[in-house]
Design an enzyme around this catalytic site. Sequence first.
Site, PDB file in Angstrom:
ATOM      1  N   GLY A  34       0.379  -3.987  -2.993  1.00 21.53           N
ATOM      2  CA  GLY A  34      -0.455  -3.688  -1.834  1.00 21.53           C
ATOM      3  C   GLY A  34      -1.606  -4.666  -1.770  1.00 21.53           C
ATOM      4  N   GLY A  35      -2.577  -4.378  -0.917  1.00 17.31           N
ATOM      5  CA  GLY A  35      -3.699  -5.284  -0.745  1.00 17.31           C
ATOM      6  C   GLY A  35      -4.549  -5.431  -1.993  1.00 17.31           C
ATOM      7  N   MET A  36      -4.547  -4.424  -2.869  1.00 18.16           N
ATOM      8  CA  MET A  36      -5.357  -4.490  -4.083  1.00 18.16           C
ATOM      9  C   MET A  36      -4.690  -5.287  -5.184  1.00 18.16           C
ATOM     10  SD  MET A  36      -8.230  -3.148  -3.565  1.00 18.16           S
ATOM     11  CE  MET A  36      -8.694  -3.352  -5.285  1.00 18.16           C
ATOM     12  N   ASP A 150     -10.026   4.454   1.070  1.00 19.08           N
ATOM     13  CA  ASP A 150      -8.746   3.939   1.559  1.00 19.08           C
ATOM     14  C   ASP A 150      -7.712   5.063   1.583  1.00 19.08           C
ATOM     15  OD1 ASP A 150      -7.083   2.032   2.618  1.00 19.08           O
ATOM     16  OD2 ASP A 150      -6.532   1.130   0.703  1.00 19.08           O
ATOM     17  N   LYS A 152      -4.794   6.949   2.904  1.00 19.78           N
ATOM     18  CA  LYS A 152      -3.659   6.610   3.757  1.00 19.78           C
ATOM     19  C   LYS A 152      -2.386   7.140   3.106  1.00 19.78           C
ATOM     20  CE  LYS A 152      -3.394   2.043   1.594  1.00 19.78           C
ATOM     21  NZ  LYS A 152      -3.532   0.591   1.814  1.00 19.78           N
ATOM     22  N   ASN A 155      -1.153   6.070  -0.355  1.00 18.49           N
ATOM     23  CA  ASN A 155      -2.004   6.436  -1.487  1.00 18.49           C
ATOM     24  C   ASN A 155      -1.961   7.926  -1.786  1.00 18.49           C
ATOM     25  OD1 ASN A 155      -2.899   3.899  -2.164  1.00 18.49           O
ATOM     26  ND2 ASN A 155      -4.740   3.990  -0.903  1.00 18.49           N
ATOM     27  N   ASP A 168      -5.707   5.667  -6.226  1.00 21.98           N
ATOM     28  CA  ASP A 168      -6.492   4.474  -5.863  1.00 21.98           C
ATOM     29  C   ASP A 168      -7.904   4.798  -5.397  1.00 21.98           C
ATOM     30  OD1 ASP A 168      -4.436   2.918  -6.600  1.00 21.98           O
ATOM     31  OD2 ASP A 168      -3.976   2.099  -4.632  1.00 21.98           O
TER      32      ASP A 168
END
Length: 452
Positions: A34-36, A150, A152, A155, A168
Amino acid sequence: MGGPGHEGSTSAAPPSVPVLVADRYRPVRFLGRGGMGVVYEAEDTRLDRRVAVKMLTAVDGLTGDSEAWDRFRREARALARIDHPGVVTLYDSGVHDGTPYLVMQVLDGTSLADLVSQWAPLPTPVVCTVAFGIAEALEAAHTAGVLHRDVKPTNVGITRSGRVVLQDFGLARLAGEAAITRTGAIVGTPQFMAPEAMRGALPERAADWYGLGACLYLMVTGDLPFGPTVDYGAIIQRALGDGVPQLSGRRWDCPEDLCQLVDDLCRQDPAQRRQNAETIRETLLPLTYGGTELLADLVQGRVREDAVRAAHVVPRVPHPVSRVEEVPEYLWDEEAALPAQRETPPDPFRPATLSDATRRIVLGSMTPQSALSRQREAVNLVLRGRLQEAAQMLSVVVPVCLSTLGPDHPTTLTSQYWHAVCLARLDARHDALKLFSSVNRRVTRRTDGHDD
């Protein structure tokens, strides 16, 4: 996140898989990206247990004397203070070759994203049970002084018993610091991001409750809050313009109280947004009757389908791989996993199963000896009731055995037998019976010395 200007983009060059993280955690399976950063299932070599290791590549380059490193440690300590069944347990944290990592529990089950892709819109008791679990987790975190930032569907984890677990926590703040140096970078998922965060304000508790409202909207309607578009600009324009469409007064197959709650949570002005955990839970609780049992049934159905799908993968002869430690092609990214992000996708919330490229690399690097070792490990997982992990492991072991040892080798037949056991215990009896029959025919042929 997956999109232009994001480190989560699938076009980014994959990093090398660390052989051993912090001289302790050995990656055994790539879970997702993911973005992390990237997530592996790993073996804790000191305690001999399975863990999830998240490498936070979005904030790599930390040094022991930097301000970012000090705050990362504070964030990790804050996360460790949250003791709640609805919050994923943090075991350890640190920095490996300049990249911070978190070590967490491995959850059996699926994500809310996967569940919605298959069953949306979800039944009201399921919607309210999931939302109630998220609300309790957020309240526990906020009490401990931790914001999620975050919230969503990807998550939100849901176990096979129907327990809702939020993951997260607090990580988006770390990514936000890294994004300062990247022009045009967006931290978070716009479909579920609070309007004030889009405007650059530091998110507060109200932003977490907005994320819950956006998740509720998706569960109730089966649609993303701002429609099926991958255009971040269009999403942000709608979020800051008309906002999330109101549900109250429209024809939805859900109680008016629930529709009003969604509208209250998704208000653009955080000061007007409902953010009292107690009143949120009071609205949801009367509507959760039977929700946990129904939720568990839906999750087990998803797990069963994944296991059946893996059992029917056609094995391919592995190609040579130049670097065994190279990361496989990313299985899925969070942004691409959201519904209607592609043209006629077969499954908008694709589960994190092995892609063809990943399977090729795994097959190319696994020897018959390591396949036998993995087979024994999978059997232990079956005996301990961890059927989802066992089925995923055997879905790789079986093709290795078929392509390197042959269909009649004892290790191949044993692996297929235990894969069938997994399917049977996951209630995929028809597929299990076919696999049992296939194994039995080959065993009989080996014993009698002739074909059927």
